[in-house]
Design an enzyme around this catalytic site. Structure first.
Site, PDB file in Angstrom:
ATOM      1  N   ASP A 138      -1.641  -1.067  -3.944  1.00 29.12           N
ATOM      2  CA  ASP A 138      -1.949  -0.288  -5.140  1.00 29.12           C
ATOM      3  C   ASP A 138      -0.770  -0.314  -6.112  1.00 29.12           C
ATOM      4  O   ASP A 138       0.296  -0.859  -5.808  1.00 29.12           O
ATOM      5  CB  ASP A 138      -2.324   1.152  -4.760  1.00 29.12           C
ATOM      6  CG  ASP A 138      -1.376   1.735  -3.734  1.00 29.12           C
ATOM      7  OD1 ASP A 138      -0.159   1.554  -3.934  1.00 29.12           O
ATOM      8  OD2 ASP A 138      -1.823   2.318  -2.725  1.00 29.12           O
ATOM      9  N   ASP A 197      -8.370 -15.357 -17.788  1.00 35.68           N
ATOM     10  CA  ASP A 197      -9.200 -15.908 -16.717  1.00 35.68           C
ATOM     11  C   ASP A 197     -10.281 -16.835 -17.294  1.00 35.68           C
ATOM     12  O   ASP A 197     -10.912 -16.500 -18.305  1.00 35.68           O
ATOM     13  CB  ASP A 197      -9.868 -14.737 -15.980  1.00 35.68           C
ATOM     14  CG  ASP A 197     -10.582 -15.164 -14.717  1.00 35.68           C
ATOM     15  OD1 ASP A 197      -9.901 -15.609 -13.791  1.00 35.68           O
ATOM     16  OD2 ASP A 197     -11.824 -15.043 -14.667  1.00 35.68           O
ATOM     17  N   GLU A 257      -5.894 -19.870 -18.134  1.00 31.93           N
ATOM     18  CA  GLU A 257      -6.369 -20.605 -16.964  1.00 31.93           C
ATOM     19  C   GLU A 257      -7.371 -21.628 -17.478  1.00 31.93           C
ATOM     20  O   GLU A 257      -8.477 -21.269 -17.876  1.00 31.93           O
ATOM     21  CB  GLU A 257      -7.060 -19.662 -15.966  1.00 31.93           C
ATOM     22  CG  GLU A 257      -7.465 -20.405 -14.714  1.00 31.93           C
ATOM     23  CD  GLU A 257      -8.600 -19.747 -13.929  1.00 31.93           C
ATOM     24  OE1 GLU A 257      -8.630 -19.912 -12.712  1.00 31.93           O
ATOM     25  OE2 GLU A 257      -9.472 -19.087 -14.535  1.00 31.93           O
ATOM     26  N   ASP A 298       0.854  -1.189   0.000  1.00 38.20           N
ATOM     27  CA  ASP A 298       0.000   0.000   0.000  1.00 38.20           C
ATOM     28  C   ASP A 298       0.893   1.243   0.000  1.00 38.20           C
ATOM     29  O   ASP A 298       1.859   1.308   0.756  1.00 38.20           O
ATOM     30  CB  ASP A 298      -0.867  -0.048   1.276  1.00 38.20           C
ATOM     31  CG  ASP A 298      -1.771   1.167   1.402  1.00 38.20           C
ATOM     32  OD1 ASP A 298      -1.991   1.852   0.384  1.00 38.20           O
ATOM     33  OD2 ASP A 298      -2.253   1.417   2.529  1.00 38.20           O
ATOM     34  N   ASN A 307      -0.626   4.522   0.001  1.00 40.31           N
ATOM     35  CA  ASN A 307      -1.325   5.728   0.456  1.00 40.31           C
ATOM     36  C   ASN A 307      -2.075   5.569   1.781  1.00 40.31           C
ATOM     37  O   ASN A 307      -2.911   6.398   2.132  1.00 40.31           O
ATOM     38  CB  ASN A 307      -2.285   6.233  -0.636  1.00 40.31           C
ATOM     39  CG  ASN A 307      -3.343   5.190  -0.976  1.00 40.31           C
ATOM     40  OD1 ASN A 307      -3.384   4.128  -0.352  1.00 40.31           O
ATOM     41  ND2 ASN A 307      -4.192   5.475  -1.942  1.00 40.31           N
ATOM     42  N   ASP A 352      -4.414   3.554   2.760  1.00 39.79           N
ATOM     43  CA  ASP A 352      -5.838   3.185   2.841  1.00 39.79           C
ATOM     44  C   ASP A 352      -6.037   1.703   3.180  1.00 39.79           C
ATOM     45  O   ASP A 352      -7.159   1.204   3.180  1.00 39.79           O
ATOM     46  CB  ASP A 352      -6.578   3.556   1.545  1.00 39.79           C
ATOM     47  CG  ASP A 352      -6.126   2.729   0.347  1.00 39.79           C
ATOM     48  OD1 ASP A 352      -5.201   1.898   0.501  1.00 39.79           O
ATOM     49  OD2 ASP A 352      -6.693   2.913  -0.750  1.00 39.79           O
TER      50      ASP A 352
HETATM   51  C1  NOJ Z   1     -10.453 -17.450 -11.676  1.00 37.40           C
HETATM   52  C2  NOJ Z   1      -9.794 -16.419 -10.821  1.00 37.40           C
HETATM   53  O1  NOJ Z   1      -8.473 -16.808 -10.580  1.00 37.40           O
HETATM   54  C3  NOJ Z   1     -10.618 -16.307  -9.566  1.00 37.40           C
HETATM   55  O2  NOJ Z   1      -9.979 -15.544  -8.583  1.00 37.40           O
HETATM   56  C4  NOJ Z   1     -11.962 -15.750  -9.929  1.00 37.40           C
HETATM   57  O3  NOJ Z   1     -12.788 -15.735  -8.797  1.00 37.40           O
HETATM   58  C5  NOJ Z   1     -12.647 -16.594 -11.007  1.00 37.40           C
HETATM   59  N1  NOJ Z   1     -11.741 -16.964 -12.061  1.00 37.40           N
HETATM   60  C6  NOJ Z   1     -13.779 -15.841 -11.643  1.00 37.40           C
HETATM   61  O4  NOJ Z   1     -13.288 -14.786 -12.403  1.00 37.40           O
END
Ligand code: NOJ
Length: 522
Positions: free
Chosen positions: A32, A203, A277, A24, A26, A28
């Site tokens: 970041d 993802d 992924e 972090d 700042n 909060d």
């Molecule tokens: C895989 C991501 O690594 C995970 O963190 C996320 O919750 C799900 N896909 C949905 O986007």
């Protein structure tokens, strides 16, 4: 390994930074981009080749930023687009490549498209960007699928229609049959490449095409359990569910990646890479994503979730080496990420050190999740601190993934150990005093120093030195790569060794203790 070209990612070590938990700047309480930039020397000195940044885009943050409300902007909690540019530039100046996340399966329900869809009638073009359908009847969704985060995969809107969300109800799935969706993602890809990104982590890459949306699954709870790693199930039973999932790994996804590949390749001098992924079964299916005209890498989750068991590891690793070879691609190895229990907690601190040496010697690319280099265990917290939607959607039955996401300890004797001057968004443990970067830097036997030495020797001795030759005896697994022999002892007895020790996960003499690994010059 066979690869027609020597690409930077083939044997790269890629360090995953979870921006909210790294540093972090700042006060909060949340990490970041400026915080990350300020720590890039630390990352470079670890000896990695690239960083992968989990999402930092505009988000209501219902799923740790994987609920993207504007994929071409930075969320104020992380900073600004200028901060992103500064981070990319500094990383490049330090010799680090930058991989960013892209989240194509869903948007946040706060994305302007979804808001427009909610305010548009049934059958409208705005609704057609997502999966909106009428239910089977007034109160029954179009099918019986269960969300990966628990509960139904459908939520009803005020006019009675339902929308599909494989994850949280705030993450409506996009309809990839709509060309507007493809066009928008092409813009996003170019946007980040033009800002300086060197690649993408995709993802839920296996989820974009859906089939049989109007059909019930024969056993949605069984399928949902099979998709959860924390639910025990007989292997064959699990595999039979996983072999045919109407919303995962449909052939239609590959067309999308072929067209993305053309964009990546159009940045001719830049060597853009993408890692998918993909949770698919059987593992051979994953290799389809790295065909020569598709993506470059896929995550190998089998090893990440493997038990500390020599037979299992041998089979999983040797199978994977064989499979990727069929596509002239390279494997990836990882032990932890932001969705899993930290490896030191999952298999134990000693085994985690040993496994790191074991995978760093293998041909292919290695991913390291921030904090893994410190040997950090998963964080503990009270239920009132939890933030993961999995915890809420399962009514607390599953604790979720917050343990892996507790911020990193940097320095000092007391929590929050230099992560923030404010209150950290998840609590750091007071007991983490010995896991701070500051503390570990001074301790020659620390996990941090083990990683630094390992990555240096890896670069000098292993990278590019060809295939491996296995030997295995009762609970001890070994391979030779180039001149070096890598041995891991998974048995409960010391194992005699011979040769010059280049590096060991634990002190060794003429034998290797249980749950330890060594790099030997025989
Ligand atoms: C895989 C991501 O690594 C995970 O963190 C996320 O919750 C799900 N896909 C949905 O986007």
């Amino acid at each position: 390994m066979s690869s027609p070209e020597n690409k930077w990612w083939n044997e790269a070590v890629i360090y995953q930074i979870y921006p909210r938990s790294f540093q972090d700047s700042n006060g909060d309480g949340e990490g970041d981009l400026k915080g990350i930039t300020s720590r890039l020397e630390y990352v470079r000195n670890l000896g990695v080749d690239a960083i992968w940044l989990s999402p930092f885009y505009s988000t209501p943050n219902k799923d740790g930023g994987y609920d993207v409300a504007d994929p071409r902007n930075v969320d104020p909690r992380f900073g600004t687009l200028e901060d992103a540019k500064e981070l990319f530039d500094k990383a490049h100046a330090l010799g680090l490549r930058v991989v960013v996340d892209i989240v194509p399966n869903h948007f946040s329900s706060e994305h302007k498209w979804f808001q427009e869809a909610l305010n548009s009638p049934k059958g409208s073009p705005a609704r057609n960007r997502f999966h909106f359908y009428d239910g089977k009847d007034a109160n029954t969704p179009p099918n019986n699928w269960i969300s990966l985060f628990g509960g139904p995969s459908w939520t009803q809107t005020s006019d009675g229609q339902w929308y599909l969300h494989l994850f949280d109800s705030s993450q409506p799935d996009l309809n990839w049959e709509n060309p507007e969706v493809m066009a928008d993602f092409e813009r996003t890809i170019k946007f980040w490449l033009d800002l300086g990104a060197d690649g993408f982590r995709i993802d839920v890459a296996h989820g974009l095409a859906k089939e049989d949306i109007h059909k019930d699954h024969y056993d949605p709870q069984g399928l949902s359990d099979a998709l959860r790693l924390d639910v025990l199930m007989e292997v064959e039973k699990r595999n039979s569910y996983l072999a045919n999932i109407p919303f995962f790994d449909r052939d239609g996804v590959h067309e999308i990646y072929r067209s993305w590949r053309k964009i990546f390749d159009s940045y001719q001098s830049r060597d853009i890479m993408a890692v998918a992924e993909v949770w698919v079964h059987p593992p051979k299916r994953a290799t389809l994503y790295v065909r020569p005209d598709e993506l470059h890498q896929f995550f190998n989750f089998d090893v990440m979730n493997a038990p500390f068991d020599s037979e299992y590891l041998y089979k999983s690793i040797s199978d994977m080496l064989g499979l990727v070879k069929e596509q002239s691609a390279w494997p990836t190895w990882c032990l932890s990420n932001h969705d899993s229990e930290r490896v030191a907690s999952r298999i134990g601190a000693d085994a985690a050190r040993a496994m790191a040496l074991f995978i760093f010697g293998l041909p292919g690319s290695a991913y390291v999740f921030n904090g893994q280099e410190l040997g950090l265990p998963s964080g503990e917290m009270s239920d009132s601190d939890r933030q993961d939607p999995i915890y809420f959607r399962t009514g607390g039955k599953q604790k979720g993934r917050d343990g892996a996401r507790v911020p990193l300890p940097w320095s000092g004797d007391q929590a929050p150990f230099g992560f923030t001057t404010g209150k950290p968004w998840l609590p750091l443990q007071d007991s983490w005093k010995e896991f701070t970067v500051e503390h570990e830097e001074k301790d020659p036997s620390s996990s941090l120093n083990l990683y630094r030495s390992a990555l240096k020797i890896r670069r000098e001795e292993f990278v590019g030195s060809g295939e491996i030759k296995w030997t295995k005896t009762d609970g001890v697994l070994a391979y030779k790569r180039g001149n070096i022999e890598v041995i891991i002892n998974i048995s409960d007895k010391p194992y005699p060794i011979n040769g010059k020790v280049l590096l060991a996960s634990h002190p060794v003499t003429d034998s290797l203790p249980p749950a330890a690994a060594v790099w030997l010059l025989p």
